[in-house]
Design a protein around this motif. Structure first.
Motif, short mmCIF file in Angstrom:
data_model
loop_
_atom_site.label_atom_id
_atom_site.label_comp_id
_atom_site.label_asym_id
_atom_site.label_seq_id
_atom_site.Cartn_x
_atom_site.Cartn_y
_atom_site.Cartn_z
N TYR A 1 8.21 -9.65 -20.64
CA TYR A 1 8.09 -10.58 -21.77
C TYR A 1 6.87 -11.48 -21.65
CZ TYR A 1 12.93 -9.20 -22.63
OH TYR A 1 14.07 -8.48 -22.89
N ARG A 2 6.57 -11.94 -20.45
CA ARG A 2 5.53 -12.96 -20.28
C ARG A 2 4.15 -12.50 -20.76
NH1 ARG A 2 6.11 -14.00 -15.00
NH2 ARG A 2 7.53 -15.74 -15.33
N PRO A 3 3.61 -11.39 -20.28
CA PRO A 3 2.26 -11.00 -20.75
C PRO A 3 2.21 -10.67 -22.23
CG PRO A 3 3.25 -9.24 -19.43
CD PRO A 3 4.12 -10.44 -19.28
N VAL A 4 3.29 -10.12 -22.79
CA VAL A 4 3.29 -9.78 -24.22
C VAL A 4 3.21 -11.04 -25.06
CG1 VAL A 4 4.66 -8.74 -26.06
CG2 VAL A 4 4.54 -7.62 -23.85
N VAL A 5 3.98 -12.08 -24.70
CA VAL A 5 3.96 -13.33 -25.46
C VAL A 5 2.60 -14.01 -25.34
CG1 VAL A 5 4.95 -15.65 -25.61
CG2 VAL A 5 6.44 -13.66 -25.32
N MET A 6 1.99 -13.97 -24.18
CA MET A 6 0.68 -14.61 -24.00
C MET A 6 -0.40 -13.90 -24.83
SD MET A 6 0.88 -15.41 -19.89
CE MET A 6 -0.67 -16.27 -19.83
#
Length: 565
Positions: free
Chosen positions: A90-95
């Motif tokens: 989730y983290r890299p996609v949201v960034m």
């Protein structure tokens, strides 16, 4: 409650059960900021509607395509967001989504035609919205169980706070710096989503393990014991078939226990050596052990050994199997038609108020009234769903019906305070629906928390087509009729159809569950039947193998063997 974690503050959180708090509160803050920068800014773009019409000399329908394309990309690329989140986290996609939405909004300030804004705000920013919103709401639902509805409602109020603040602020700000620099400021605010993505730590639900050393010792002893039981049975079979003058044959017992012997061959040379040692111990301890009970014991325990411990299966990147669930199909149709009424009122309310005789300076405050009422709607629905005992989809259905009636009331009022009341009621019920329709997927009334991660992408993907048609449809009706009330009538039709579809979710879910239970019962009965047949067949082979040496059948068998030789 949280188990030790060796990967630091950026690693996954490991809990023995759903925490209903903990790091989930940080994820809720991140979702609040994402709501501000996605739906909050998207619904505030109506402030610039007249400026874009005058700047590019375009019609209402042409300008509304900017919002429509953005909503369409936002929802149509939901499966892509699900795939990327399951693949990379989730983290890299949201960034990446935060970077794209900021880039698209800032570059739109330097466009020279409405077609260029279709690309900047419509495609680039819309893709950024999708990559930021869906992963955040999905992981937030995983951190909460009992408080899920309440926390989601609180966090999603960021959209309402954004509309409340942005509408009057940008209305005043564009008088000083122009609408283009207002978009630059908006893009800088949206860049905060990049930092919010760092808060999205993955969550792993892992029950407290037992003592591993004792378990491994028990498993090894159990495996040896099972192998010993099987070898004991096989040795007794060889002894019963072989004659007194001939040594034990290598293929003895194959006729009666060929299936089990094939399974045994996979054990390898080392396994056979271990089995022989175990057989010697077993024969000394219990020489009168019956072969029939040994075979049954072996069959029951061998399944456990071969199956081994359950391994968590890797999650599917995108699971379209939810389309087999009738309840999910009806719920997706509800989302499809409801989306027709999600964006047009905020987009046209300012111009609609002006057409009703409201002062232009006061018309922008209609969005603020909607936003304040929407905050109360989101908070109240969270409390209600947290305490209600009936099906939560029924509560949502009541809110959709009332929202439909409010949209009808918009077309019947003519003065300022009547519009204020309608905006307040619309904002309230809009808040109840908007904050719950996606998290409602996690309820067992729809698909459940296990399938939410993969079903949310499919659900929002289906919504995309209404998002593409909603604003332009309202724009076309306004251009044809020269009356902004026509846009609200289209929303009424969409909300009415969505209420019908939502009412069908409960009956469809009940029928689906009944079919599943019947299929399971049929499958279980077939398995029991096959097992019974196997158990009834095995003693017949054993009776042949273990026939006494002085019986007539044994003498006939020996004579037949001598003839064959």
């Amino acid at each position: 409650m949280r188990m030790p974690d060796s990967k630091g503050c950026l690693g996954p959180n490991v809990y023995p059960e759903v925490p209903d708090g903990g790091w989930g509160w940080a994820v809720a803050v991140a979702f609040f900021l994402v709501e501000v920068c996605t739906y909050g800014t998207l619904k505030s773009l109506g402030v610039f509607l007249q400026d874009l019409i005058e700047e590019f000399e375009e019609s209402n329908s042409r300008v509304s395509w900017v919002i429509s394309i953005c909503v369409f990309i936002f929802t149509f690329t939901a499966p892509l967001s699900t795939i990327l989140s399951n693949r990379f986290g989730y983290r890299p996609v949201v960034m990446v989504g935060g970077f794209l939405m900021s880039l698209g909004t800032i570059t739109s300030a330097f466009t020279n035609s409405i077609n260029e804004m279709y690309i900047t705000i419509g495609i680039v920013t819309g893709l950024g919205y999708c990559l930021s919103f869906l992963p955040t709401v999905t992981i937030l639902a995983q951190y909460f169980s009992r408080r899920r509805a309440l926390v989601t409602s609180l966090a999603s109020s960021g959209e309402s706070f954004a509309i409340f603040a942005f509408a009057p602020a940008f209305t005043a700000l564009k008088e000083h710096i122009g609408w283009r620099y207002c978009l630059v400021v908006l893009g800088i605010i949206q860049a905060s989503v990049i930092g919010s993505g760092l808060l999205l730590r993955p969550i792993i639900i892992m029950p407290q393990p037992l003592k591993e050393d004792n378990e491994s010792e028990k498993e090894s002893l159990s495996f040896k014991h099972i192998q010993g039981d099987y070898e004991l049975e096989n040795e007794q079979t060889r002894t019963s078939i072989s004659s007194g003058g001939s040594g034990p044959s290598e293929d003895s017992g194959v006729t009666s226990l060929s299936g089990s012997n094939e399974d045994l061959r996979t054990a390898g040379v080392e396994g056979k050596a271990m089995m022989k040692e175990a057989v010697q111990d077993e024969e000394v301890q219990d020489p009168s052990l019956s072969a029939q009970s040994t075979v049954k014991k072996y069959e029951d325990q061998l399944v456990e050994v071969e199956a081994g411990p359950l391994q968590p299966s890797s999650p599917k990147l995108l699971d379209f199997s939810v389309l087999k669930d009738c309840a999910f199909i009806w719920y997706s149709l509800f989302g499809l038609f409801a989306t027709l009424g999600f964006f047009a009122p905020q987009l046209y309310i300012i111009e609609f108020s002006k057409s009703k005789g409201v002062d232009p300076g006061m018309a922008s405050y209609m969005l603020s009234v909607m936003a304040v009422a929407e905050i109360f709607g989101r908070l109240s629905i969270g409390v209600v769903l947290n305490k209600v005992r009936c099906k939560k989809t029924l509560v949502l259905l009541g809110c959709v019906v009332l929202l439909c009636l409010v949209l009808v009331a918009f077309t019947q009022v003519w003065e300022f305070w009547g519009l204020v009341v309608c905006c307040a009621l619309y904002g309230y019920f809009m808040g109840t629906v908007a904050s719950t329709h996606i998290p409602m997927l996690a309820e067992e009334d729809v698909v459940g928390i296990q399938k939410m991660a993969s079903s949310v992408g499919v659900y929002v993907f289906i919504q995309s087509f209404a998002g593409l048609a909603g604003p332009p449809l309202g724009g076309v009706l306004v251009d044809v009729t020269q009356d902004y009330s026509a846009a609200f009538y289209s929303c009424v039709v969409g909300m009415g159809l969505s209420a019908v579809c939502l009412a069908m979710v409960g009956p469809a879910k009940s029928g689906f569950c009944q079919r599943q239970s019947r299929n399971k019962e049929v499958g279980r009965s077939k398995e029991e039947e096959e097992k019974t047949n196997q158990e009834s067949d095995q003693p017949e082979f054993l009776e042949v193998d273990l026939a006494p040496e002085d019986s007539l059948f044994r003498k006939a068998l020996d004579q037949e063997k001598i003839c064959i030789i």
